[in-house]
Design an enzyme around this catalytic site. Sequence first.
Site, PDB file in Angstrom:
ATOM      1  N   PHE A  34     -11.142  -1.744   6.726  1.00 21.41           N
ATOM      2  CA  PHE A  34     -10.346  -2.577   7.307  1.00 21.41           C
ATOM      3  C   PHE A  34      -9.676  -3.636   6.064  1.00 21.41           C
ATOM      4  CE2 PHE A  34      -9.813  -6.576   9.418  1.00 21.41           C
ATOM      5  CZ  PHE A  34      -8.456  -6.098   9.920  1.00 21.41           C
ATOM      6  N   TYR A 145     -14.766 -14.395  15.356  1.00 23.98           N
ATOM      7  CA  TYR A 145     -16.131 -14.884  14.293  1.00 23.98           C
ATOM      8  C   TYR A 145     -17.335 -15.481  14.604  1.00 23.98           C
ATOM      9  CZ  TYR A 145     -17.303 -14.428   9.625  1.00 23.98           C
ATOM     10  OH  TYR A 145     -17.854 -14.588   8.090  1.00 23.98           O
TER      11      TYR A 145
HETATM   12  P1  NAD Z   1     -14.804  -8.465   2.789  1.00 23.99           P
HETATM   13  O1  NAD Z   1     -13.958  -8.313   3.749  1.00 23.99           O
HETATM   14  O2  NAD Z   1     -14.264  -8.188   1.349  1.00 23.99           O
HETATM   15  O3  NAD Z   1     -15.402  -7.781   3.366  1.00 23.99           O
HETATM   16  C1  NAD Z   1     -15.700  -6.647   4.411  1.00 23.99           C
HETATM   17  C2  NAD Z   1     -15.839  -5.473   3.966  1.00 23.99           C
HETATM   18  O4  NAD Z   1     -16.329  -5.150   5.757  1.00 23.99           O
HETATM   19  C3  NAD Z   1     -14.625  -4.696   3.572  1.00 23.99           C
HETATM   20  O5  NAD Z   1     -15.266  -3.584   3.088  1.00 23.99           O
HETATM   21  C4  NAD Z   1     -14.493  -3.897   5.560  1.00 23.99           C
HETATM   22  O6  NAD Z   1     -13.454  -3.203   5.216  1.00 23.99           O
HETATM   23  C5  NAD Z   1     -15.272  -3.868   6.105  1.00 23.99           C
HETATM   24  N1  NAD Z   1     -15.563  -3.867   7.701  1.00 23.99           N
HETATM   25  C6  NAD Z   1     -15.141  -4.768   8.586  1.00 23.99           C
HETATM   26  N2  NAD Z   1     -14.694  -4.186   9.746  1.00 23.99           N
HETATM   27  C7  NAD Z   1     -15.791  -2.732   9.813  1.00 23.99           C
HETATM   28  C8  NAD Z   1     -15.626  -1.974  10.238  1.00 23.99           C
HETATM   29  N3  NAD Z   1     -15.157  -2.691  11.794  1.00 23.99           N
HETATM   30  N4  NAD Z   1     -16.423  -0.745  10.723  1.00 23.99           N
HETATM   31  C9  NAD Z   1     -17.200  -0.908   8.638  1.00 23.99           C
HETATM   32  N5  NAD Z   1     -16.891  -1.096   7.931  1.00 23.99           N
HETATM   33  C10 NAD Z   1     -15.491  -2.809   8.459  1.00 23.99           C
HETATM   34  O7  NAD Z   1     -15.652  -9.562   2.987  1.00 23.99           O
HETATM   35  P2  NAD Z   1     -16.554 -10.544   1.717  1.00 23.99           P
HETATM   36  O8  NAD Z   1     -16.672 -11.678   1.849  1.00 23.99           O
HETATM   37  O9  NAD Z   1     -17.013  -9.654   1.493  1.00 23.99           O
HETATM   38  O10 NAD Z   1     -18.044 -10.746   3.848  1.00 23.99           O
HETATM   39  C11 NAD Z   1     -19.049  -9.288   3.518  1.00 23.99           C
HETATM   40  C12 NAD Z   1     -20.018 -10.330   4.700  1.00 23.99           C
HETATM   41  O11 NAD Z   1     -19.943 -11.310   4.663  1.00 23.99           O
HETATM   42  C13 NAD Z   1     -19.516 -10.475   5.599  1.00 23.99           C
HETATM   43  O12 NAD Z   1     -20.144 -10.318   7.384  1.00 23.99           O
HETATM   44  C14 NAD Z   1     -18.778 -11.427   6.221  1.00 23.99           C
HETATM   45  O13 NAD Z   1     -19.563 -11.976   6.812  1.00 23.99           O
HETATM   46  C15 NAD Z   1     -20.054 -12.584   5.453  1.00 23.99           C
HETATM   47  N6  NAD Z   1     -19.483 -13.941   4.804  1.00 23.99           N
HETATM   48  C16 NAD Z   1     -18.970 -13.663   3.834  1.00 23.99           C
HETATM   49  C17 NAD Z   1     -18.818 -14.747   3.564  1.00 23.99           C
HETATM   50  C18 NAD Z   1     -17.744 -15.187   2.136  1.00 23.99           C
HETATM   51  O14 NAD Z   1     -17.215 -16.194   1.918  1.00 23.99           O
HETATM   52  N7  NAD Z   1     -17.295 -14.543   1.461  1.00 23.99           N
HETATM   53  C19 NAD Z   1     -19.349 -16.419   3.823  1.00 23.99           C
HETATM   54  C20 NAD Z   1     -19.693 -16.111   4.952  1.00 23.99           C
HETATM   55  C21 NAD Z   1     -19.673 -14.914   5.221  1.00 23.99           C
END
Ligand code: NAD
Length: 312
Positions: A34, A145
């Site tokens: 996604f 979220y």
């Molecule tokens: P990102 O959007 O790059 O990564 C999320 C990944 O999850 C993507 O590859 C997406 O395709 C996949 N995904 C989404 N829905 C899905 C589903 N239903 N089934 C399978 N895959 C799915 O974001 P990120 O920054 O890499 O974040 C990764 C995790 O860390 C997330 O859970 C996010 O909530 C958490 N997080 C990130 C941050 C940040 O600052 N980057 C801060 C707090 C929490």
Amino acid sequence: MRILITGGAGFLGSHLCDSLIGKGHEVICLDNYFTGAKSNVAHLLGNPNFELMRWDVIDPFKVEVDQIYNLACPASPIHYQYNPIKTIKTSVMGAINVLGLAKRTGARVFQASTSEVYGDPAEGHHPQEESYWGNVNPIGIRSCYDEGKRCAETLFFDYHRKNGVDIRVIRIFNTYGPRMRPDDGRVVSNFICQALRGEPITIYGDGQQTRSFCYVSDLIRGFESLMEKEGITGPVNVGNPGEFTMLELAKSILAITGSRSEIIHQPLPQDDPKQRRPDISLAKRELGWQPEVSLEEGLRKTIPYFSEVLGG
Ligand code: NAD
Ligand code: UDP
């Protein structure tokens, strides 16, 4: 070990895949693409220790693994608000599915939770400690979220108490670095791309709201430290306590890129937290973890990546 990473083709997930493969583990990367992309892990495809699975975490899955990192969930407001019901399903049903898998296999399971569980911190709760229960609007546009992630934490602790599942919960504060998408919508990628393109830098509101930005390599080290530590469940804050206003961030990016973009102001989105800074005493004490990369250093490592992606 054989390790499953949900959301492994995303920004953070792909860096985690690299690190775990580098340490000789077998990695199964599950993603529905996604917000992630195959290109983030394309360099690992020929590696016999790496396996890529197109799957959605809201549907149950069976794999035999020793550890699970649950990262699947869109993280940028524009993406998680695109289909809010799907976002909440991803957090809640995804958590149920990884916890069920952990219960069956005995695997240790890690939840990528977030500073958003603290919402817009009330007075007296700055910086945010893990003991703070938060100030979250349950019916606003960020709720899909924030509340999804809060419910996932609840599920992790209930599976731990009732079924003895071995859990690790981390609360991530704003993290940035290479492999963020140019259209990710979060502030660091927006400002860098705008500066590189010579477009106006879009500050939402007056720019006095603060965030604390962690460079991706520091965060991934924190992930692994928590996962490897015995006798701890979390939640543990992992982030960089350096706190900056969005105006300061914009000015740093303009200075480093040498861009002549003007700064413009746009409306502040609903429920946008006014300030955010992690209290990382617990991570320091229990994990011996603290960030090493300053914001300026991290931006200098990130900007060339965007420059290349934008073809400059
Ligand atoms: P990102 O959007 O790059 O990564 C999320 C990944 O999850 C993507 O590859 C997406 O395709 C996949 N995904 C989404 N829905 C899905 C589903 N239903 N089934 C399978 N895959 C799915 O974001 P990120 O920054 O890499 O974040 C990764 C995790 O860390 C997330 O859970 C996010 O909530 C958490 N997080 C990130 C941050 C940040 O600052 N980057 C801060 C707090 C929490
Ligand atoms: N923001 C901004 N301009 C942008 C994107 C974001 O001023 O182009 C602000 C946003 O309003 C928020 C902060 O930057 O106050 C961080 O936003 P982001 O979406 O990166 O993360 P989050 O709000 O989830 O912490």
